[in-house]
Design a protein around this motif. Sequence first.
Motif, PDB file in Angstrom:
ATOM      1  N   MET B   1       0.852  -1.191   0.000  1.00 56.32           N
ATOM      2  CA  MET B   1       0.000   0.000   0.000  1.00 56.32           C
ATOM      3  C   MET B   1       0.889   1.242   0.000  1.00 56.32           C
ATOM      4  SD  MET B   1      -3.428   0.532   2.306  1.00 56.32           S
ATOM      5  CE  MET B   1      -2.537   0.055   3.760  1.00 56.32           C
ATOM      6  N   LEU B   2       0.438   2.248  -0.709  1.00 58.18           N
ATOM      7  CA  LEU B   2       1.201   3.500  -0.763  1.00 58.18           C
ATOM      8  C   LEU B   2       0.854   4.382   0.442  1.00 58.18           C
ATOM      9  CD1 LEU B   2       0.741   4.382  -4.542  1.00 58.18           C
ATOM     10  CD2 LEU B   2       2.819   3.519  -3.436  1.00 58.18           C
ATOM     11  N   ARG B   3       1.828   5.170   0.860  1.00 56.13           N
ATOM     12  CA  ARG B   3       1.621   6.104   1.972  1.00 56.13           C
ATOM     13  C   ARG B   3       0.404   7.004   1.720  1.00 56.13           C
ATOM     14  NH1 ARG B   3       3.274   5.858   6.823  1.00 56.13           N
ATOM     15  NH2 ARG B   3       5.389   5.378   6.140  1.00 56.13           N
ATOM     16  N   SER B   4       0.232   7.440   0.459  1.00 55.29           N
ATOM     17  CA  SER B   4      -0.885   8.343   0.141  1.00 55.29           C
ATOM     18  C   SER B   4      -2.236   7.647   0.337  1.00 55.29           C
ATOM     19  CB  SER B   4      -0.764   8.857  -1.297  1.00 55.29           C
ATOM     20  OG  SER B   4      -0.678   7.770  -2.195  1.00 55.29           O
ATOM     21  N   GLU B   5      -2.297   6.350   0.058  1.00 57.57           N
ATOM     22  CA  GLU B   5      -3.545   5.591   0.283  1.00 57.57           C
ATOM     23  C   GLU B   5      -3.842   5.492   1.781  1.00 57.57           C
ATOM     24  OE1 GLU B   5      -4.200   1.855  -2.279  1.00 57.57           O
ATOM     25  OE2 GLU B   5      -2.018   2.182  -2.348  1.00 57.57           O
ATOM     26  N   VAL B   6      -2.788   5.257   2.539  1.00 52.36           N
ATOM     27  CA  VAL B   6      -2.950   5.173   4.000  1.00 52.36           C
ATOM     28  C   VAL B   6      -3.515   6.482   4.522  1.00 52.36           C
ATOM     29  CG1 VAL B   6      -1.721   4.925   6.202  1.00 52.36           C
ATOM     30  CG2 VAL B   6      -1.101   3.460   4.264  1.00 52.36           C
ATOM     31  N   LYS B   7      -2.919   7.579   4.072  1.00 51.69           N
ATOM     32  CA  LYS B   7      -3.352   8.913   4.535  1.00 51.69           C
ATOM     33  C   LYS B   7      -4.826   9.162   4.183  1.00 51.69           C
ATOM     34  CE  LYS B   7       0.458  10.771   6.255  1.00 51.69           C
ATOM     35  NZ  LYS B   7       0.455  10.954   7.723  1.00 51.69           N
ATOM     36  N   ARG B   8      -5.202   8.771   2.961  1.00 59.17           N
ATOM     37  CA  ARG B   8      -6.599   8.972   2.521  1.00 59.17           C
ATOM     38  C   ARG B   8      -7.559   8.167   3.399  1.00 59.17           C
ATOM     39  NH1 ARG B   8      -5.106   8.991  -2.789  1.00 59.17           N
ATOM     40  NH2 ARG B   8      -5.504   6.752  -2.989  1.00 59.17           N
ATOM     41  N   ALA B   9      -7.187   6.916   3.650  1.00 58.65           N
ATOM     42  CA  ALA B   9      -8.053   6.054   4.475  1.00 58.65           C
ATOM     43  C   ALA B   9      -8.113   6.572   5.915  1.00 58.65           C
ATOM     44  CB  ALA B   9      -7.548   4.613   4.437  1.00 58.65           C
ATOM     45  N   ALA B  11      -7.925   9.701   6.828  1.00 53.58           N
ATOM     46  CA  ALA B  11      -8.786  10.895   6.826  1.00 53.58           C
ATOM     47  C   ALA B  11     -10.260  10.492   6.774  1.00 53.58           C
ATOM     48  CB  ALA B  11      -8.427  11.799   5.643  1.00 53.58           C
ATOM     49  N   ARG B  12     -10.567   9.483   5.951  1.00 54.64           N
ATOM     50  CA  ARG B  12     -11.950   9.012   5.835  1.00 54.64           C
ATOM     51  C   ARG B  12     -12.426   8.398   7.161  1.00 54.64           C
ATOM     52  NH1 ARG B  12     -13.841   4.609   1.270  1.00 54.64           N
ATOM     53  NH2 ARG B  12     -16.072   4.645   1.803  1.00 54.64           N
ATOM     54  N   THR B  13     -11.531   7.696   7.805  1.00 59.50           N
ATOM     55  CA  THR B  13     -11.845   7.087   9.103  1.00 59.50           C
ATOM     56  C   THR B  13     -12.101   8.166  10.156  1.00 59.50           C
ATOM     57  OG1 THR B  13     -10.472   5.181   8.552  1.00 59.50           O
ATOM     58  CG2 THR B  13     -10.956   5.512  10.884  1.00 59.50           C
ATOM     59  N   ALA B  14     -11.240   9.171  10.174  1.00 56.57           N
ATOM     60  CA  ALA B  14     -11.394  10.262  11.144  1.00 56.57           C
ATOM     61  C   ALA B  14     -12.736  10.963  10.934  1.00 56.57           C
ATOM     62  CB  ALA B  14     -10.234  11.245  11.008  1.00 56.57           C
ATOM     63  N   GLU B  15     -13.135  11.123   9.680  1.00 56.30           N
ATOM     64  CA  GLU B  15     -14.443  11.748   9.375  1.00 56.30           C
ATOM     65  C   GLU B  15     -15.598  10.927   9.933  1.00 56.30           C
ATOM     66  OE1 GLU B  15     -15.248  12.521   5.141  1.00 56.30           O
ATOM     67  OE2 GLU B  15     -13.287  13.529   5.110  1.00 56.30           O
ATOM     68  N   LEU B  16     -15.504   9.606   9.757  1.00 55.88           N
ATOM     69  CA  LEU B  16     -16.568   8.734  10.265  1.00 55.88           C
ATOM     70  C   LEU B  16     -16.645   8.795  11.788  1.00 55.88           C
ATOM     71  CD1 LEU B  16     -16.701   5.459   8.143  1.00 55.88           C
ATOM     72  CD2 LEU B  16     -18.624   6.823   8.931  1.00 55.88           C
ATOM     73  N   PHE B  17     -15.496   8.786  12.440  1.00 53.86           N
ATOM     74  CA  PHE B  17     -15.492   8.906  13.905  1.00 53.86           C
ATOM     75  C   PHE B  17     -16.173  10.212  14.319  1.00 53.86           C
ATOM     76  CE2 PHE B  17     -11.638   5.912  14.358  1.00 53.86           C
ATOM     77  CZ  PHE B  17     -12.384   4.910  14.971  1.00 53.86           C
ATOM     78  N   LYS B  61     -10.179  -1.187  21.405  1.00 54.50           N
ATOM     79  CA  LYS B  61      -9.993  -0.523  20.109  1.00 54.50           C
ATOM     80  C   LYS B  61     -11.342  -0.020  19.626  1.00 54.50           C
ATOM     81  CE  LYS B  61      -6.594  -4.068  18.756  1.00 54.50           C
ATOM     82  NZ  LYS B  61      -6.170  -5.046  17.736  1.00 54.50           N
ATOM     83  N   ASP B  62     -11.345   0.936  18.720  1.00 53.56           N
ATOM     84  CA  ASP B  62     -12.529   1.207  17.917  1.00 53.56           C
ATOM     85  C   ASP B  62     -12.166   0.887  16.470  1.00 53.56           C
ATOM     86  OD1 ASP B  62     -14.543   1.842  19.723  1.00 53.56           O
ATOM     87  OD2 ASP B  62     -14.163   3.997  19.692  1.00 53.56           O
ATOM     88  N   LEU B  63     -13.016   0.095  15.832  1.00 54.94           N
ATOM     89  CA  LEU B  63     -12.789  -0.347  14.445  1.00 54.94           C
ATOM     90  C   LEU B  63     -13.719   0.411  13.512  1.00 54.94           C
ATOM     91  CD1 LEU B  63     -13.107  -4.231  15.052  1.00 54.94           C
ATOM     92  CD2 LEU B  63     -11.115  -2.763  15.502  1.00 54.94           C
ATOM     93  N   VAL B  64     -13.240   0.680  12.319  1.00 52.33           N
ATOM     94  CA  VAL B  64     -14.092   1.267  11.277  1.00 52.33           C
ATOM     95  C   VAL B  64     -14.089   0.355  10.056  1.00 52.33           C
ATOM     96  CG1 VAL B  64     -14.202   3.127   9.550  1.00 52.33           C
ATOM     97  CG2 VAL B  64     -13.969   3.679  11.969  1.00 52.33           C
ATOM     98  N   LEU B  65     -15.284   0.114   9.541  1.00 46.64           N
ATOM     99  CA  LEU B  65     -15.439  -0.584   8.262  1.00 46.64           C
ATOM    100  C   LEU B  65     -16.121   0.378   7.313  1.00 46.64           C
ATOM    101  CD1 LEU B  65     -16.814  -3.822   9.858  1.00 46.64           C
ATOM    102  CD2 LEU B  65     -14.725  -3.778   8.465  1.00 46.64           C
ATOM    103  N   PHE B  66     -15.533   0.584   6.154  1.00 49.53           N
ATOM    104  CA  PHE B  66     -16.216   1.375   5.126  1.00 49.53           C
ATOM    105  C   PHE B  66     -17.390   0.522   4.603  1.00 49.53           C
ATOM    106  CE2 PHE B  66     -11.712   3.141   4.254  1.00 49.53           C
ATOM    107  CZ  PHE B  66     -11.869   4.100   5.245  1.00 49.53           C
TER     108      PHE B  66
END
Lengths: 181, 181
Positions: B1-9, B11-17, B61-66
């Motif tokens: 996985m690329l660093r940029s993909e990690v960062k995107r995921a 950010a999306r996770t933080a939004e859901l939280f 933990k808190d888990l997020v599933l898209f």
Amino acid sequence: MLRSEVKRAQARTAELFAKAGIVLTAEESDRIEVACFGLGQLETQGLELITYVNTDRYCAKDLVLFPRQTCPEHIHPPVNGEPGKMETFRCRWGSVMLYVEGEASPNIQAIVPARSAASYTVFHEIVLLPGEQYTIPPGTKHWFQGGPDGAIVSEFSSTSRDEFDIFTDPDIVRMPVILED
Amino acid sequence: MLRSEVKRAQARTAELFAKAGIVLTAEESDRIEVACFGLGQLETQGLELITYVNTDRYCAKDLVLFPRQTCPEHIHPPVNGEPGKMETFRCRWGSVMLYVEGEASPNIQAIVPARSAASYTVFHEIVLLPGEQYTIPPGTKHWFQGGPDGAIVSEFSSTSRDEFDIFTDPDIVRMPVILED
């Protein structure tokens, strides 16, 4: 404590959970625990909680403190050869002031409950806002108070055996009888 | 996985939280774990999580599933003579479909990831909505998928040792390298 007081405190707790976006099932709302510690002053010294799970390996609860409500000083002793309960407090909503053994903090934010002032003996202050957490090592005296708006605190811990807790205040009864009114 | 993909995921996770009213500190947001399992299809088979605490006695933990994202089938083996990890999943937001060993449920709601279909072997379905929870006994194969809106799931458990997890799919790498892009 009277059954009607328990019901009122449960309803207030359920409202706070809802406000914070924490969903309980109807079964859980009905079994919210209201701990008055046998002191007859729930608003000052008391705690509300829901236990999600308590196995022989771990435990998870969400705690509610009304504004300025205090969970009195206590310690979790070793039980059956296992070290005392270890617990992590994570503030989810509001604010909570936590006091543990260690150097006393000057000018603490909490108001020590007047009736039981002599039974509060540790004053190292940790203030937790939402997203902040603190892990209390086993065998550490501690007490905590909700901030001006109260608090919701997730408690992650080893197995919970509340009946063994040792409170500094000798007047405290952890599991007092609830009277039907 | 690329660093940029990690960062995107992340950010999306933080939004859901944030949407669910779950507050993380900035330090926590920066270390949200993005697990792609080395399969290169994060949206289909992947998981996002924040570990609040992991001691030698308990873990939270808190888990997020898209939406429709699946955490692939795995089992927690005994480690150092201790029984495998025991975990309680509590749905906080959205919905999650959980599958464990036992009688296969007819017409399950999840969509089995096509690429790895042969590596999904247990189909006893438990659907969790907010406030609902399920405890998975140690040594039980399980997998889970977010519902149409995704899910936030609190995981309360015994000590977490993810590096020992055994996945049914032999192609899975639990801790793949993140590539700088």
